[in-house]
Design a protein around this motif. Structure first.
Motif, mmCIF file in Angstrom:
data_model
loop_
_atom_site.group_PDB
_atom_site.id
_atom_site.type_symbol
_atom_site.label_atom_id
_atom_site.label_comp_id
_atom_site.label_asym_id
_atom_site.label_seq_id
_atom_site.Cartn_x
_atom_site.Cartn_y
_atom_site.Cartn_z
ATOM 1 N N ILE A 190 73.185 101.915 58.670
ATOM 2 C CA ILE A 190 73.550 100.606 58.139
ATOM 3 C C ILE A 190 74.907 100.693 57.454
ATOM 4 O O ILE A 190 75.092 101.441 56.490
ATOM 5 N N SER A 191 75.845 99.917 57.985
ATOM 6 C CA SER A 191 77.203 99.902 57.434
ATOM 7 C C SER A 191 77.199 99.386 56.011
ATOM 8 O O SER A 191 76.299 98.654 55.592
ATOM 9 N N GLY A 192 78.248 99.737 55.295
ATOM 10 C CA GLY A 192 78.350 99.353 53.900
ATOM 11 C C GLY A 192 78.382 97.854 53.671
ATOM 12 O O GLY A 192 78.954 97.102 54.452
ATOM 13 N N VAL A 193 77.728 97.461 52.588
ATOM 14 C CA VAL A 193 77.744 96.072 52.107
ATOM 15 C C VAL A 193 78.482 96.098 50.780
ATOM 16 O O VAL A 193 78.274 96.993 49.961
ATOM 17 N N VAL A 194 79.349 95.103 50.549
ATOM 18 C CA VAL A 194 80.234 95.134 49.387
ATOM 19 C C VAL A 194 79.995 93.968 48.434
ATOM 20 O O VAL A 194 79.409 92.953 48.792
ATOM 21 N N THR A 195 80.510 94.158 47.219
ATOM 22 C CA THR A 195 80.593 93.089 46.232
ATOM 23 C C THR A 195 81.881 93.274 45.439
ATOM 24 O O THR A 195 82.377 94.399 45.294
ATOM 25 N N ASN A 196 82.392 92.172 44.928
ATOM 26 C CA ASN A 196 83.580 92.208 44.077
ATOM 27 C C ASN A 196 83.217 92.398 42.612
ATOM 28 O O ASN A 196 84.109 92.564 41.781
ATOM 29 N N ASP A 197 81.914 92.318 42.294
ATOM 30 C CA ASP A 197 81.472 92.364 40.898
ATOM 31 C C ASP A 197 80.397 93.421 40.689
ATOM 32 O O ASP A 197 79.333 93.351 41.312
ATOM 33 N N ILE A 198 80.664 94.358 39.813
ATOM 34 C CA ILE A 198 79.648 95.338 39.441
ATOM 35 C C ILE A 198 78.925 94.774 38.219
ATOM 36 O O ILE A 198 79.193 95.131 37.076
ATOM 37 N N THR A 199 78.047 93.846 38.521
ATOM 38 C CA THR A 199 77.209 93.170 37.530
ATOM 39 C C THR A 199 75.796 93.160 38.102
ATOM 40 O O THR A 199 75.619 93.432 39.302
ATOM 41 N N PRO A 200 74.795 92.835 37.308
ATOM 42 C CA PRO A 200 73.448 92.733 37.890
ATOM 43 C C PRO A 200 73.403 91.783 39.093
ATOM 44 O O PRO A 200 72.762 92.079 40.101
ATOM 45 N N THR A 244 71.005 105.024 55.513
ATOM 46 C CA THR A 244 70.398 105.574 56.719
ATOM 47 C C THR A 244 68.900 105.454 56.528
ATOM 48 O O THR A 244 68.378 105.832 55.483
ATOM 49 N N ALA A 245 68.219 104.904 57.537
ATOM 50 C CA ALA A 245 66.776 104.701 57.441
ATOM 51 C C ALA A 245 66.104 105.207 58.706
ATOM 52 O O ALA A 245 66.696 105.186 59.788
ATOM 53 N N HIS A 246 64.869 105.663 58.556
ATOM 54 C CA HIS A 246 64.074 106.134 59.694
ATOM 55 C C HIS A 246 62.914 105.187 59.925
ATOM 56 O O HIS A 246 62.211 104.822 58.964
#
Length: 144
Positions: free
Chosen positions: A54-64, A139-141
């Motif tokens: 699974i490719s990376g998922v992003v956010t602009n905010d490191i908040t909850p 990565t998941a199985h």
């Protein structure tokens, strides 16, 4: 002398077995009919055998809220093949602010319900999207 006669047979046999057919890849990409992003050149989920990359998922905010949005998107990517966070065996987390991520790690941990995968966390200078501050890949199985 007999050993020299067997050597070409052994080498030919090894070459024949190492030249298997192409691997079968299944792809999923956010309801995109092409099942991949052709601009950047990636698929959100790539399935080979019983493994999901699974490719990376992003956010602009490191908040909850930002962290929750990343893991909810990863949850959706996992569910594209019937998987959950219980299937995750490896997590790679890249952030521009490791201290902020450590502060809000409790948000991430809720998605795993105490069954944590192998994980690598790395602080970096910048991600592909210039304003992004956190990217998580998995990565998941799947059961065989």
């Amino acid at each position: 002398m007999r050993y020299f006669l067997l050597l070409p047979i052994v080498l030919f046999s090894c070459a024949a077995f190492s030249q298997e057919a192409k691997i079968k890849k299944e792809k999923w990409h956010w309801d995109n009919k092409a099942q991949q992003d052709t601009i950047a050149g990636y698929a959100q989920v790539l399935k080979v055998d019983n493994i999901l990359y699974i490719s990376g998922v992003v956010t602009n905010d490191i908040t909850p809220e930002g962290i929750t949005s990343v893991y909810n998107a990863l949850k959706r990517a996992l569910s594209s093949y019937g998987a959950t966070f219980e299937n995750v065996v490896k997590e790679n987390l890249y952030t521009t602010d490791i201290e902020a991520m450590k502060k809000y790690n409790y948000v991430r941990k809720k998605f795993y319900n105490g069954d944590f995968p192998a994980a690598t966390w790395v602080q970096i200078k910048r991600l592909y999207m210039p304003k992004s501050k956190l990217e998580v890949e998995l990565t998941a199985h799947l059961p065989k």
